[in-house]
Design a protein around this motif. Structure first.
Motif, PDB file in Angstrom:
ATOM      1  N   LEU A  99      28.265  24.715  58.768  1.00  0.00           N
ATOM      2  CA  LEU A  99      29.726  24.768  58.732  1.00  0.00           C
ATOM      3  C   LEU A  99      30.257  23.350  58.962  1.00  0.00           C
ATOM      4  CD1 LEU A  99      30.638  27.983  60.768  1.00  0.00           C
ATOM      5  CD2 LEU A  99      30.833  27.630  58.316  1.00  0.00           C
ATOM      6  N   PRO A 100      31.386  23.001  58.317  1.00  0.00           N
ATOM      7  CA  PRO A 100      31.960  21.671  58.549  1.00  0.00           C
ATOM      8  C   PRO A 100      32.374  21.509  60.011  1.00  0.00           C
ATOM      9  CG  PRO A 100      33.490  23.084  57.353  1.00  0.00           C
ATOM     10  CD  PRO A 100      32.191  23.808  57.392  1.00  0.00           C
ATOM     11  N   LYS A 102      34.997  20.536  61.493  1.00  0.00           N
ATOM     12  CA  LYS A 102      36.303  21.040  61.960  1.00  0.00           C
ATOM     13  C   LYS A 102      36.227  22.535  62.292  1.00  0.00           C
ATOM     14  CE  LYS A 102      38.315  22.300  57.543  1.00  0.00           C
ATOM     15  NZ  LYS A 102      39.258  23.219  57.111  1.00  0.00           N
ATOM     16  N   LEU A 103      35.163  23.201  61.845  1.00  0.00           N
ATOM     17  CA  LEU A 103      34.985  24.614  62.182  1.00  0.00           C
ATOM     18  C   LEU A 103      33.973  24.810  63.315  1.00  0.00           C
ATOM     19  CD1 LEU A 103      35.002  26.438  58.719  1.00  0.00           C
ATOM     20  CD2 LEU A 103      36.809  26.310  60.420  1.00  0.00           C
ATOM     21  N   TRP A 105      34.538  25.193  66.324  1.00  0.00           N
ATOM     22  CA  TRP A 105      35.007  26.265  67.224  1.00  0.00           C
ATOM     23  C   TRP A 105      34.533  27.631  66.746  1.00  0.00           C
ATOM     24  CZ3 TRP A 105      38.335  30.136  65.544  1.00  0.00           C
ATOM     25  CH2 TRP A 105      38.933  29.924  64.291  1.00  0.00           C
ATOM     26  N   VAL A 106      34.354  27.779  65.419  1.00  0.00           N
ATOM     27  CA  VAL A 106      33.827  29.043  64.879  1.00  0.00           C
ATOM     28  C   VAL A 106      32.388  29.252  65.351  1.00  0.00           C
ATOM     29  CG1 VAL A 106      33.151  30.236  62.757  1.00  0.00           C
ATOM     30  CG2 VAL A 106      35.348  29.034  62.875  1.00  0.00           C
TER      31      VAL A 106
ATOM     32  N   LEU B   2      33.858  31.167  53.686  1.00  0.00           N
ATOM     33  CA  LEU B   2      33.317  30.877  55.019  1.00  0.00           C
ATOM     34  C   LEU B   2      33.738  29.506  55.530  1.00  0.00           C
ATOM     35  CD1 LEU B   2      29.715  32.345  54.722  1.00  0.00           C
ATOM     36  CD2 LEU B   2      31.722  33.355  55.790  1.00  0.00           C
ATOM     37  N   TYR B   3      34.276  28.668  54.639  1.00  0.00           N
ATOM     38  CA  TYR B   3      34.682  27.337  55.064  1.00  0.00           C
ATOM     39  C   TYR B   3      36.173  27.262  55.360  1.00  0.00           C
ATOM     40  CZ  TYR B   3      30.026  26.124  53.508  1.00  0.00           C
ATOM     41  OH  TYR B   3      28.671  26.084  53.364  1.00  0.00           O
ATOM     42  N   LYS B   4      36.834  28.394  55.293  1.00  0.00           N
ATOM     43  CA  LYS B   4      38.282  28.407  55.514  1.00  0.00           C
ATOM     44  C   LYS B   4      38.605  28.778  56.965  1.00  0.00           C
ATOM     45  CE  LYS B   4      40.583  28.652  51.196  1.00  0.00           C
ATOM     46  NZ  LYS B   4      39.616  27.867  50.465  1.00  0.00           N
ATOM     47  N   THR B   5      39.430  27.969  57.571  1.00  0.00           N
ATOM     48  CA  THR B   5      39.853  28.251  58.940  1.00  0.00           C
ATOM     49  C   THR B   5      40.542  29.607  59.042  1.00  0.00           C
ATOM     50  OG1 THR B   5      40.122  25.897  59.360  1.00  0.00           O
ATOM     51  CG2 THR B   5      41.276  27.393  60.841  1.00  0.00           C
ATOM     52  N   TRP B   8      38.301  32.780  59.391  1.00  0.00           N
ATOM     53  CA  TRP B   8      37.727  32.972  60.725  1.00  0.00           C
ATOM     54  C   TRP B   8      38.796  33.365  61.732  1.00  0.00           C
ATOM     55  CZ3 TRP B   8      32.772  33.614  60.919  1.00  0.00           C
ATOM     56  CH2 TRP B   8      31.954  32.988  59.961  1.00  0.00           C
TER      57      TRP B   8
END
Lengths: 169, 121
Positions: A99-100, A102-103, A105-106, B2-5, B8
């Motif tokens: 995951l990038p 910026k994610l 926190w996910v 899956l790469y979208k804030t 999530w």
């Protein structure tokens, strides 16, 4: 990064993780259910993985688990945090770098959910009483809340470590 | 996706609200049962049953195993662990339980207390 600097940074992060873990153990929990807590020490595992790597994060986790049980908690607490910590670690290994950033926190939330799932699994196995699975609901909600919090803390800490020049990753 | 804030954020918000909502609903659903029987489990085995509605005078008893001791307090309609010699004290902080789906767990001592109700849920 030189090998000695890696080792030094790993050791320093282990000390930070252990300190946070012991300190958090002294604070009465906000939510009086099923041992819900913030899991602040997981911040350090995640930071170690991003800044240093998977192996170093595993070392930080192992040191914290073993020494943490020496400083308080005892064997049953060790089993809890070991299985929870291992589940969270596996999730982090799978997702950090995928995951990038910026994610991140996910990753933290998914790790917290895995952590709580691991702990509940231990609780059910140890007590042999599946009734306590009702806690899965509150542990899922708590995992999201604490995961977001520790995730944001991790992202801030990573930025600070990079700015400090201690790391080049 | 899956790469979208956003993906999530929505997923986690849903888990949070569903988990919390369902838990609170279950936790409070059995509170007003016609009968309430507390069950004390040790290592998965039922060791004691207490009809909570027939308790007149509150009393306390100890559950002791080689792992440790929990002091349990029973009163009309409710049961709680008042003290325990374990390090985490999770069971004590749970407070009193009185309805179905409510459970006290003391994992270090392999002790679980739950309540069985009829006519409530």
């Amino acid at each position: 990064m030189s090998a000695s600097r890696r080792i030094a940074l790993t050791a320093a992060l282990s000390a930070v993780a252990l300190t946070i873990f012991v300190a958090e153990g002294q604070i009465p929990p906000v939510v009086p259910f099923a041992g819900v807590k913030l899991g602040l020490a997981n911040i350090v595992t995640l930071v170690a993985m991003v800044v240093l790597g998977r192996r170093e994060a595993g070392a930080v986790l192992a040191v914290r688990l073993v020494l943490g049980s020496v400083f308080g908690g005892g064997f049953s607490a060790l089993m809890f945090s070991a299985v929870g910590g291992l589940f969270a670690y596996i999730v982090m290994c799978l997702l950090v770098g995928v995951l990038p950033e910026k994610l991140l926190w996910v990753v933290s939330v998914l790790a917290a959910l895995a952590h709580n799932a691991g702990q509940l699994l231990v609780a059910v196995l140890v007590t042999g009483t599946p009734q306590i699975l009702v806690y899965a609901l509150i542990l899922a909600a708590a995992g999201v809340a604490t995961g977001v919090f520790t995730g944001i803390a991790s992202m801030l800490l990573i930025r600070a470590v990079r700015r400090s020049g201690l790391s080049n990753r | 996706m899956l790469y979208k804030t956003k993906f999530w954020a929505i997923l986690f918000a849903a888990i949070f609200l569903l988990g919390l909502g369902l838990f609170l609903w279950l936790w409070n659903s059995g509170a007003a049962g016609d009968s309430a029987v507390a069950r004390v489990w040790l290592d998965g085995e039922l060791v004691r049953e207490i009809d909570l509605n027939s308790v007149v005078i509150p009393y306390e008893f100890d559950v002791t195993t080689e792992l440790g001791t929990n002091r349990v307090r029973v009163e009309r309609g409710g049961i709680q662990v008042v003290s325990a010699d374990c390090p985490d004290q999770v069971c004590v902080r749970m407070g009193e339980i009185s309805g179905a789906f409510q459970t006290i767990a003391c994992v270090p001592h392999k002790l679980v207390i739950d309540v069985l109700t009829e006519g409530g849920v």
